[in-house]
Write a protein that holds these residues in place. Structure first.
Motif, PDB file in Angstrom:
ATOM      1  N   ASN A   1       1.032   7.485  -2.285  1.00 55.27           N
ATOM      2  CA  ASN A   1       0.683   7.835  -0.907  1.00 55.27           C
ATOM      3  C   ASN A   1       1.817   8.620  -0.239  1.00 55.27           C
TER       4      ASN A   1
ATOM      5  N   ASP B   1      -5.719  10.301   2.919  1.00 60.66           N
ATOM      6  CA  ASP B   1      -6.472   9.636   1.852  1.00 60.66           C
ATOM      7  C   ASP B   1      -5.635   8.561   1.166  1.00 60.66           C
TER       8      ASP B   1
ATOM      9  N   ASN C   1       1.950   3.869  -5.487  1.00 61.23           N
ATOM     10  CA  ASN C   1       0.531   4.139  -5.247  1.00 61.23           C
ATOM     11  C   ASN C   1       0.243   5.597  -4.928  1.00 61.23           C
TER      12      ASN C   1
ATOM     13  N   SER D   1      -4.479   5.350  -0.708  1.00 65.21           N
ATOM     14  CA  SER D   1      -5.081   4.489  -1.732  1.00 65.21           C
ATOM     15  C   SER D   1      -4.315   3.181  -1.811  1.00 65.21           C
TER      16      SER D   1
ATOM     17  N   THR E   1       0.846  -1.184   0.000  1.00 59.74           N
ATOM     18  CA  THR E   1       0.000   0.000   0.000  1.00 59.74           C
ATOM     19  C   THR E   1       0.883   1.237   0.000  1.00 59.74           C
TER      20      THR E   1
END
Length: 340
Positions: free
Chosen positions: A150, A178, A148, A180, A130
């Motif tokens: 982030n 937020d 990703n 993702s 992630t």
């Protein structure tokens, strides 16, 4: 008679020539063998063929030798992960790969043949990330190397160091909003390599999404919430893994044993949808059960996410967040790589 002798002389010439040719070939052969032996003595004889298959796992790329005629070592970013030999055929080796990693397999004979040299740069060659932070940046952003997007924003005045990011314990942290992930998340694994310089209640990482919340924090051994059986004495601190619902309705808290400040450690928390487990430096510390949903939301590194406080006084050099739960073998490999 003279004509016959002349003919015999001419007839003998090819024979002598052939003898000389054979002698020359023998001399050349001896020279070549001598050169070859000298070369092989210096570099090692060529190793037998080795072939490999690869398979993606949640923790990273798995390499499996299918033919192995020599002894070799498997390295990830020049760190030895495993040793291979002819009896290793068919046995997989897990490599907790991340973007930018380099996999090499090198024979251990005199030749040191490079059997594999592979750069990890595609989605099907890395773990189920992630977020992935190496803390080797600069400026006001913490770059997510998972692909990703982030990225985090530095708050306060953290300092970039040769090891990672230093936080002063009084307002420094990283905010990631937020988050993702490539899939809907119902389980996860978070791993942090860190050092703390002060014994106090402080956060390593905390995540919040709606009413669901998980965090890795550090508590002094003499904290009223820490059982006396966790720490041998009242000094030092213990890692704590929480999976709970916000608003004070805590569902789970497990402890990792007593540690001293000033030393580097790797703490890993994993959750498979019903059971959450804490590992400290590759060893399972404790486990518990939790029934709640897990989804992506916001994350703070080095500070509490629900109120201002519990700032980390120390340094973080790596954080890995996966959208899968891992077993003890996966976590041992991750820890080994993050300890280097």
């Amino acid at each position: 008679m003279e004509r016959r002798g002349a003919n015999l002389g001419r007839a003998a010439s090819p024979v002598v020539g052939n003898i000389l040719l054979v002698a020359l070939v023998l001399v050349l052969a001896v020279v070549l063998v001598t050169i070859s032996l000298t070369f092989l003595d210096r570099t090692g004889s060529p190793s037998a063929d080795a072939t490999f298959e690869y398979e993606q796992t949640p923790a990273g790329l798995e390499i499996r030798p299918m033919a192995m005629g020599t002894e070799a070592v498997v390295k990830l970013n020049d760190r030895t992960i495993a040793e291979l030999g002819p009896d290793s055929v068919g046995r997989p080796v897990l490599l907790p790969t991340a973007p930018g990693d380099e996999i090499t397999v090198v024979s251990t004979d005199k030749e040191r043949s490079v059997l594999v040299n592979r750069q990890v740069d595609s989605r099907d060659s890395i773990g189920d990330f992630t977020s992935y932070y190496t803390f080797d940046g600069s400026g006001s952003s913490l770059v997510d190397n998972s692909g990703n997007g982030n990225d985090g924003t530095l708050k306060g005045d953290p300092d970039w160091t040769a090891n990672g990011l230093a936080l002063d314990g009084s307002g420094d942290y990283v905010e990631v909003t937020d988050i993702s992930a490539p899939v809907d998340v119902s389980e996860f694994t978070v791993a942090v390599a860190y050092r703390v310089d002060e014994v106090k209640k402080q956060e390593l990482v905390e995540h919040k999404s709606g009413d669901d919340n998980w965090l890795l924090e550090l508590k002094p051994c003499d904290n009223g919430e820490v059982p006396s059986s966790v720490c041998a004495g009242s000094d030092g601190y213990t890692p704590v893994y929480n999976v709970d619902k916000s608003g004070g309705s805590q569902s789970g808290q497990i402890f990792g044993g007593r540690l001293e400040p000033g030393t580097w450690h790797v703490v890993v928390g994993t959750f498979d949808g019903s059971e959450y487990t804490l590992y400290v430096d590759g060893e399972q510390a404790n486990t518990g059960t939790y029934e709640g949903e897990i989804s992506m939301g916001d994350m703070n590194i080095g500070a509490d996410i629900e109120f201002s406080g519990d700032y980390l006084n120390g340094e973080i050099r790596e954080l890995r967040l996966y959208y899968r739960s891992f077993d003890s073998t996966d976590i041992a490999r991750i820890t080994e790589v993050m300890e280097s």
